[in-house]
Design a protein around this motif. Structure first.
Motif, PDB file in Angstrom:
ATOM      1  N   UNK A  76     -26.968   3.260  10.093  1.00  0.00           N
ATOM      2  CA  UNK A  76     -27.016   4.595  10.711  1.00  0.00           C
ATOM      3  C   UNK A  76     -25.627   5.203  10.791  1.00  0.00           C
ATOM      4  N   UNK A  77     -24.639   4.360  11.094  1.00  0.00           N
ATOM      5  CA  UNK A  77     -23.271   4.854  11.258  1.00  0.00           C
ATOM      6  C   UNK A  77     -22.598   5.232   9.933  1.00  0.00           C
ATOM      7  N   UNK A  78     -23.285   5.006   8.816  1.00  0.00           N
ATOM      8  CA  UNK A  78     -22.718   5.415   7.529  1.00  0.00           C
ATOM      9  C   UNK A  78     -22.523   6.925   7.448  1.00  0.00           C
ATOM     10  N   UNK A  79     -23.230   7.639   8.302  1.00  0.00           N
ATOM     11  CA  UNK A  79     -23.054   9.093   8.342  1.00  0.00           C
ATOM     12  C   UNK A  79     -21.632   9.453   8.776  1.00  0.00           C
ATOM     13  N   UNK A  80     -20.975   8.485   9.418  1.00  0.00           N
ATOM     14  CA  UNK A  80     -19.588   8.700   9.819  1.00  0.00           C
ATOM     15  C   UNK A  80     -18.672   8.983   8.636  1.00  0.00           C
ATOM     16  N   UNK A  81     -19.010   8.456   7.461  1.00  0.00           N
ATOM     17  CA  UNK A  81     -18.210   8.716   6.260  1.00  0.00           C
ATOM     18  C   UNK A  81     -18.247  10.197   5.890  1.00  0.00           C
ATOM     19  N   UNK A  82     -19.429  10.823   6.108  1.00  0.00           N
ATOM     20  CA  UNK A  82     -19.537  12.257   5.840  1.00  0.00           C
ATOM     21  C   UNK A  82     -18.693  13.050   6.836  1.00  0.00           C
ATOM     22  N   UNK A  83     -18.697  12.591   8.083  1.00  0.00           N
ATOM     23  CA  UNK A  83     -17.892  13.269   9.108  1.00  0.00           C
ATOM     24  C   UNK A  83     -16.417  13.227   8.721  1.00  0.00           C
ATOM     25  N   UNK A  84     -15.934  12.060   8.301  1.00  0.00           N
ATOM     26  CA  UNK A  84     -14.524  11.915   7.927  1.00  0.00           C
ATOM     27  C   UNK A  84     -14.156  12.775   6.717  1.00  0.00           C
ATOM     28  N   UNK A  85     -15.155  13.026   5.878  1.00  0.00           N
ATOM     29  CA  UNK A  85     -14.923  13.863   4.700  1.00  0.00           C
ATOM     30  C   UNK A  85     -14.549  15.288   5.113  1.00  0.00           C
ATOM     31  N   UNK A  86     -15.183  15.768   6.194  1.00  0.00           N
ATOM     32  CA  UNK A  86     -14.931  17.134   6.661  1.00  0.00           C
ATOM     33  C   UNK A  86     -13.869  17.202   7.753  1.00  0.00           C
ATOM     34  N   UNK A  87     -13.868  16.176   8.625  1.00  0.00           N
ATOM     35  CA  UNK A  87     -12.967  16.201   9.788  1.00  0.00           C
ATOM     36  C   UNK A  87     -12.277  14.846   9.944  1.00  0.00           C
ATOM     37  N   UNK A  88     -11.069  14.687   9.431  1.00  0.00           N
ATOM     38  CA  UNK A  88     -10.331  13.424   9.614  1.00  0.00           C
ATOM     39  C   UNK A  88     -10.230  13.078  11.094  1.00  0.00           C
ATOM     40  N   UNK A  89     -10.549  11.815  11.428  1.00  0.00           N
ATOM     41  CA  UNK A  89     -10.621  11.425  12.840  1.00  0.00           C
ATOM     42  C   UNK A  89     -10.215   9.952  12.942  1.00  0.00           C
ATOM     43  N   UNK A  90      -9.051   9.701  13.513  1.00  0.00           N
ATOM     44  CA  UNK A  90      -8.529   8.336  13.634  1.00  0.00           C
ATOM     45  C   UNK A  90      -9.437   7.462  14.490  1.00  0.00           C
ATOM     46  N   UNK A  91      -9.966   8.052  15.573  1.00  0.00           N
ATOM     47  CA  UNK A  91     -10.836   7.280  16.464  1.00  0.00           C
ATOM     48  C   UNK A  91     -12.095   6.839  15.720  1.00  0.00           C
ATOM     49  N   UNK A  92     -12.679   7.737  14.933  1.00  0.00           N
ATOM     50  CA  UNK A  92     -13.885   7.404  14.177  1.00  0.00           C
ATOM     51  C   UNK A  92     -13.579   6.320  13.144  1.00  0.00           C
ATOM     52  N   UNK A  93     -12.460   6.419  12.477  1.00  0.00           N
ATOM     53  CA  UNK A  93     -12.065   5.384  11.517  1.00  0.00           C
ATOM     54  C   UNK A  93     -11.967   4.023  12.207  1.00  0.00           C
ATOM     55  N   UNK A  94     -11.380   4.025  13.420  1.00  0.00           N
ATOM     56  CA  UNK A  94     -11.239   2.786  14.191  1.00  0.00           C
ATOM     57  C   UNK A  94     -12.611   2.211  14.558  1.00  0.00           C
ATOM     58  N   UNK A  95     -13.550   3.093  14.941  1.00  0.00           N
ATOM     59  CA  UNK A  95     -14.901   2.641  15.311  1.00  0.00           C
ATOM     60  C   UNK A  95     -15.583   1.978  14.120  1.00  0.00           C
ATOM     61  N   UNK A  96     -15.506   2.618  12.964  1.00  0.00           N
ATOM     62  CA  UNK A  96     -16.164   2.072  11.776  1.00  0.00           C
ATOM     63  C   UNK A  96     -15.551   0.748  11.337  1.00  0.00           C
ATOM     64  N   UNK A  97     -14.228   0.608  11.491  1.00  0.00           N
ATOM     65  CA  UNK A  97     -13.574  -0.660  11.174  1.00  0.00           C
ATOM     66  C   UNK A  97     -13.994  -1.751  12.155  1.00  0.00           C
TER      67      UNK A  97
END
Length: 590
Positions: free
Chosen positions: A102-123
């Motif tokens: 489900x969280x793979x949608x986060x990759x689409x978010x990062x494509x439009x809006x770079x977000x360090x916190x989101x990158x950290x969550x996915x890692x």
């Protein structure tokens, strides 16, 4: 200015329902100002529209869609469900796998809006594998949901979703659906709506008013000059330059086309795939649809009808549906609508109810039953002219699957009396296919054949096939005008019980059910082929093998006086496959 939007073809009715839903939503959310609260009045024939409200509609339209299809809400609900599963240690591994997917949608978010916190969550999520990490998982999910609910993130994801999944099923590469408009934000979409749909309606209705009220050609020319940027007026501005008002009105009468749907309005557009792709045809290829042999205008459409059609995606119920059976099943997104000759208020009410039931994932038999509840004898005409339609449309491949489900009176009476009995047909897909075959006027016998074969192949022991056989026979009896089902039901249940007895005798004799499976296949193949001789030959041998006299009721398989061959054969086969179920005794005798 007030105009009448009268009901007509189903796609226009979809649009009218959608238009009113947007208006209601806009009022409740404070998007449409109070001064316009009486701008849409429901009439028996449709909607009376005050055009002053038109500029208010685009914002309400897109905010409605953002609310209805919010990706943040949808994905958060999924995550909440998986988190409940993750609380149980034995389900933790599978739940985490679903959460990561489900969280793979986060990759689409990062494509439009770079977000360090989101990158950290996915890692961080990549490291979660054990139940002891549940608290870390909880923090990650909570933070991820917060990112999704950021207004600009939810807006971008939701716009992408409903444009691709919902609107593209209805319209071609038009206006903001064009790939060049991908980066438009909410305000950009609203501006495009105003330019492409609202402004043309205002201009066209204004021209109609001037043409009706003008006392001289100067008034018409002045109006056209005021709207010189509106492309469709340019041809007529040149043509009417040296004509008086009488000649202009004669041109309007003889040379201007009128709308297919709203006949009193002039038409500068076409009913083509751009404005309604499920059944629209590309204008330059519509050789068989030329209107008065005019290749450039095969199906004339007014800007008013074009705007109403743009509300059609909001006037339907949208749901996923499995097509095909077993291994050949394909999951598709369908749009459904209830059409009837009743007053517009009833069409609106029925479609609101239909949409609510579909959201609750109610099966089709329950939906039909609930939609016809309370219909009295004096309303039989309304029932006779009620039908469901649903379609799946894919613009890119020029493909549409359109299904009509009619509800004649005999079916209305059947559903009011027996709809709940269909609940025993499980799994859900077989029930849906059964009901939809019936509503299309098709014999559901092939659904039953697939159902029985599935039970034989996969060793399923269920009462479902028997219920399907019995309900098919009941529907056939209703169609003949028979009201009392007692005698017919007893014959079907007797055949089912004969099958059960033979099953028990064969298992007792051989100590295994493998022979039962072999016989069931042979009988089903004969039944499906309509081969009475082969069926009866196999049946005689089976009864002889267990030293039982064959029951006289099987004479029905030969002369079909009381039951058709398919009912006799499938009721018996259902009994051969049935095991012990607590609801079985009650249902066999019901």
């Amino acid at each position: 200015m007030k105009v009448e939007l009268r009901m007509g073809e189903w796609m226009i009715n979809m649009g009218l329902v959608g238009l009113y839903r947007v208006f209601e939503y806009g009022q409740k959310q404070g998007i449409i100002h109070d001064e316009y609260k009486n701008s849409m009045v429901i009439q028996p024939w449709g909607i009376e529209l005050d055009t002053n409200v038109l500029p208010q509609l685009p914002r309400a339209y897109f905010l409605y869609l953002l609310d209805e299809y919010s990706v943040a809400r949808r994905e958060s609900e999924k995550l909440d469900t998986y988190m409940e599963q993750a609380k149980k240690e034995e389900q933790f591994k599978n739940a985490v796998s679903s959460i990561k997917k489900t969280m793979e949608i986060g990759k689409k978010v990062l494509k439009y809006y770079p977000n360090k916190e989101l990158e950290h969550i996915l890692e961080k999520m990549k490291q979660i594998k054990k139940y002891e990490q549940f608290e870390i998982l909880t923090d990650c999910v909570r933070s991820f949901k917060e990112v999704l609910h950021e207004p600009e993130v939810n807006e971008k994801l939701t716009f992408n979703y409903f444009k691709a999944a919902i609107l593209q099923a209805f319209f071609g590469q038009v206006s903001f659906l064009n790939v060049s408009k991908t980066n438009l934000n909410l305000e950009g979409h609203i501006e495009e709506f105003q330019k492409s749909y609202i402004a043309p309606v205002v201009c066209d209705l204004g021209l109609e008013r001037v043409l009706n009220q003008a006392t001289s050609s100067e008034e018409v020319h002045t109006f056209l000059d005021q709207h010189k940027d509106y492309t469709v007026f340019k041809q007529w501005k040149r043509g009417w330059k040296k004509k008086d008002i009488a000649q202009i009105r004669e041109d309007v009468k003889t040379k201007l086309n009128h709308c297919l749907f709203f006949h009193e309005h002039i038409a500068f557009y076409n009913f083509e795939e751009m404005v309604f792709s499920p059944i629209g045809v590309a204008k330059d290829k519509a050789f068989n649809f030329s209107w008065h042999f005019q290749d450039d205008q095969p199906k004339p459409l007014s800007s008013l009808a074009k705007m109403v059609l743009f509300f059609a995606p909001i006037g339907v119920a949208v749901y996923f549906k499995n097509e095909g059976v077993n291994e050949q099943t394909e999951r598709r997104l369908y749009a459904g609508f209830v059409q009837t000759d009743a007053a517009f208020s009833e069409i609106l009410q029925k479609n609101n109810h239909f949409k609510q039931l579909k959201k609750q994932k109610e099966p089709f038999n329950k939906i039909v039953s609930q939609l016809i509840q309370g219909i009295q004898k004096e309303s039989d005409y309304v029932v006779e002219h009620l039908f469901f339609l649903e379609f799946f449309s894919e613009y890119s491949s020029k493909k549409t699957h359109l299904h009509y489900y009619h509800l004649p009176m005999y079916l209305a009476h059947y559903f009011k009396r027996y709809a709940n009995k269909l609940d025993y047909i499980k799994p859900y897909d077989y029930r849906e296919h059964f009901v939809q075959h019936v509503l299309r006027g098709a014999d559901p016998i092939y659904v039953i054949y697939h159902y029985l074969r599935d039970c034989i192949k996969n060793g399923k022991s269920t009462i479902g096939p028997y219920i399907a056989v019995r309900e098919r026979n009941r529907i056939m009896q209703f169609k003949k005008g028979v009201k009392d089902m007692t005698a017919a039901d007893k014959r079907v249940s007797a055949l089912f019980l004969q099958g059960k007895e033979i099953r028990e005798a064969m298992i007792q004799s051989s100590g295994s059910d493998k022979k039962v499976t072999s016989i069931a296949y042979r009988l089903l193949n004969a039944a499906k082929a309509g081969n009475k001789k082969s069926f009866m030959d196999t049946l005689f041998r089976v009864y002889m093998s267990v030293d039982r006299p064959i029951a006289p009721i099987f004479l029905n398989a030969l002369h079909e006086r009381d039951l058709d061959f398919a009912t006799v054969a499938n009721a018996f086969i259902s009994g051969l496959l049935a095991g012990q179920y607590k609801e079985e005794q009650e249902e066999v005798q019901a």
